[in-house]
Design an enzyme around this catalytic site. Sequence first.
Site, PDB file in Angstrom:
ATOM      1  N   ASP A   1     114.963  61.904  13.446  1.00  0.00           N
ATOM      2  CA  ASP A   1     116.133  61.764  12.718  1.00  0.00           C
ATOM      3  C   ASP A   1     116.538  63.339  11.887  1.00  0.00           C
ATOM      4  O   ASP A   1     117.686  63.661  11.841  1.00  0.00           O
ATOM      5  CB  ASP A   1     115.722  60.772  11.412  1.00  0.00           C
TER       6      ASP A   1
ATOM      7  N   GLY B   1     114.839  54.710   7.083  1.00  0.00           N
ATOM      8  CA  GLY B   1     116.255  54.350   8.005  1.00  0.00           C
ATOM      9  C   GLY B   1     116.614  55.534   8.458  1.00  0.00           C
ATOM     10  O   GLY B   1     116.915  56.543   8.032  1.00  0.00           O
TER      11      GLY B   1
ATOM     12  N   ARG C   1     104.453  67.584   7.174  1.00  0.00           N
ATOM     13  CA  ARG C   1     104.406  66.957   5.761  1.00  0.00           C
ATOM     14  C   ARG C   1     104.524  65.556   5.939  1.00  0.00           C
ATOM     15  O   ARG C   1     105.134  65.156   6.870  1.00  0.00           O
ATOM     16  CB  ARG C   1     105.765  67.453   5.035  1.00  0.00           C
TER      17      ARG C   1
ATOM     18  N   ALA D   1     119.917  57.157   6.569  1.00  0.00           N
ATOM     19  CA  ALA D   1     119.612  57.963   5.643  1.00  0.00           C
ATOM     20  C   ALA D   1     118.741  59.224   5.897  1.00  0.00           C
ATOM     21  O   ALA D   1     118.995  60.169   5.112  1.00  0.00           O
ATOM     22  CB  ALA D   1     118.798  56.919   4.536  1.00  0.00           C
TER      23      ALA D   1
ATOM     24  N   ALA E   1     109.253  69.569   9.157  1.00  0.00           N
ATOM     25  CA  ALA E   1     109.103  68.143   8.762  1.00  0.00           C
ATOM     26  C   ALA E   1     107.686  67.368   9.165  1.00  0.00           C
ATOM     27  O   ALA E   1     107.113  66.846   8.254  1.00  0.00           O
ATOM     28  CB  ALA E   1     110.311  67.269   8.889  1.00  0.00           C
TER      29      ALA E   1
ATOM     30  N   GLY F   1     105.713  61.694   5.101  1.00  0.00           N
ATOM     31  CA  GLY F   1     106.860  60.771   4.932  1.00  0.00           C
ATOM     32  C   GLY F   1     108.187  61.126   6.010  1.00  0.00           C
ATOM     33  O   GLY F   1     107.917  62.211   6.709  1.00  0.00           O
TER      34      GLY F   1
ATOM     35  N   ASP G   1     110.540  52.782   2.966  1.00  0.00           N
ATOM     36  CA  ASP G   1     109.503  53.020   3.749  1.00  0.00           C
ATOM     37  C   ASP G   1     108.255  52.846   3.172  1.00  0.00           C
ATOM     38  O   ASP G   1     107.911  53.424   2.056  1.00  0.00           O
ATOM     39  CB  ASP G   1     109.512  54.354   4.547  1.00  0.00           C
TER      40      ASP G   1
ATOM     41  N   ASN H   1     116.087  60.160  23.012  1.00  0.00           N
ATOM     42  CA  ASN H   1     114.802  60.896  23.550  1.00  0.00           C
ATOM     43  C   ASN H   1     114.602  60.533  24.961  1.00  0.00           C
ATOM     44  O   ASN H   1     115.316  59.863  25.589  1.00  0.00           O
ATOM     45  CB  ASN H   1     113.701  60.435  22.683  1.00  0.00           C
TER      46      ASN H   1
ATOM     47  N   GLY I   1     110.200  65.867  22.362  1.00  0.00           N
ATOM     48  CA  GLY I   1     109.061  66.016  21.328  1.00  0.00           C
ATOM     49  C   GLY I   1     108.737  67.387  21.057  1.00  0.00           C
ATOM     50  O   GLY I   1     109.401  68.645  20.926  1.00  0.00           O
TER      51      GLY I   1
END
Length: 305
Positions: free
Chosen positions: A248, A38, A285, A41, A282, A287, A12, A186, A218
Amino acid sequence: MSIAVVGSVNMDVVARVPRIPGPGETLLATGSSRGGGGKGANQVVGAARAGGADAAFIGAVGDDPDGRQLRAWLEADGIDVSGLATAAEPSGVALISVDDDAENAIVVVAGANGALTSLNDAQRGIVAAADTVAAQLEVPVELVEAAADARGDGALFVLNAAPSEPLTSPDVAERVLDKVDVLIVNEHELLDIAGVADQSEAVDLLAARVPALVVTLGAVGSIIALGPERAQVPAFPVTPVDTTGAGDTFCGVFAAHLGRGPLDLDALVAAARAGAAASAIAVTRPGAQPAVPTAAEVAALLASP
């Protein structure tokens, strides 16, 4: 609990921007970063880190610096990467813009992610030994089918149908959905695959085609459908910083918490609550993989009033 995730892995490249640029527009970024990404991953990191599972990853990277770094990052999370192949193509790359409202725009160059269309004997053994097998659609459909076929007796196959385009083909959808135990989509993917414009009708249609359906919404939470049974799982309210990889994270943690069948509504709801807690943390933060919380952090949020 063990999980094998079959899917994509990308480097990324993220630019922080005031807003997502329009066609032909140039914006100056306020910062940039590189990190693991990805869908596959991201999900295996979620399963290993926040789901607390023994996790293995099957995919492909290039014989290049990005590929070596992506492999090392997965290894650092204790993930078995013996099934991560090295392809002739360069490693996949995702070019991501994240704006001040935490929204993103992503362009993916698949690279090595398109190179793997079947499993070798070693990869097949990894899948066969797992309690749960998870996949997405950022890799060839043939690889997804091979993973579903290779799972052991009693193991669950969880498919996150993202992107949904392959399953908009009736032939592909029929072939793939017959192998699925739990389908995660989704709200947009739900409508695409069902081929209707009404959410409730789409849920009913897909719930009739797969044993269990999870629809992520969401900030609204998620809908769980198990045959005629329905449940709504609320999201945890947070102020987002970066939504990249949040779905993910949900999928990886959900699959890890689900464990080996049989499927029932209580187990699905509990797994969805864990996924919701992990994805809520997540998005606070930056990334994708760097933002995935630990199992202890997820447990703390689940236990909070």
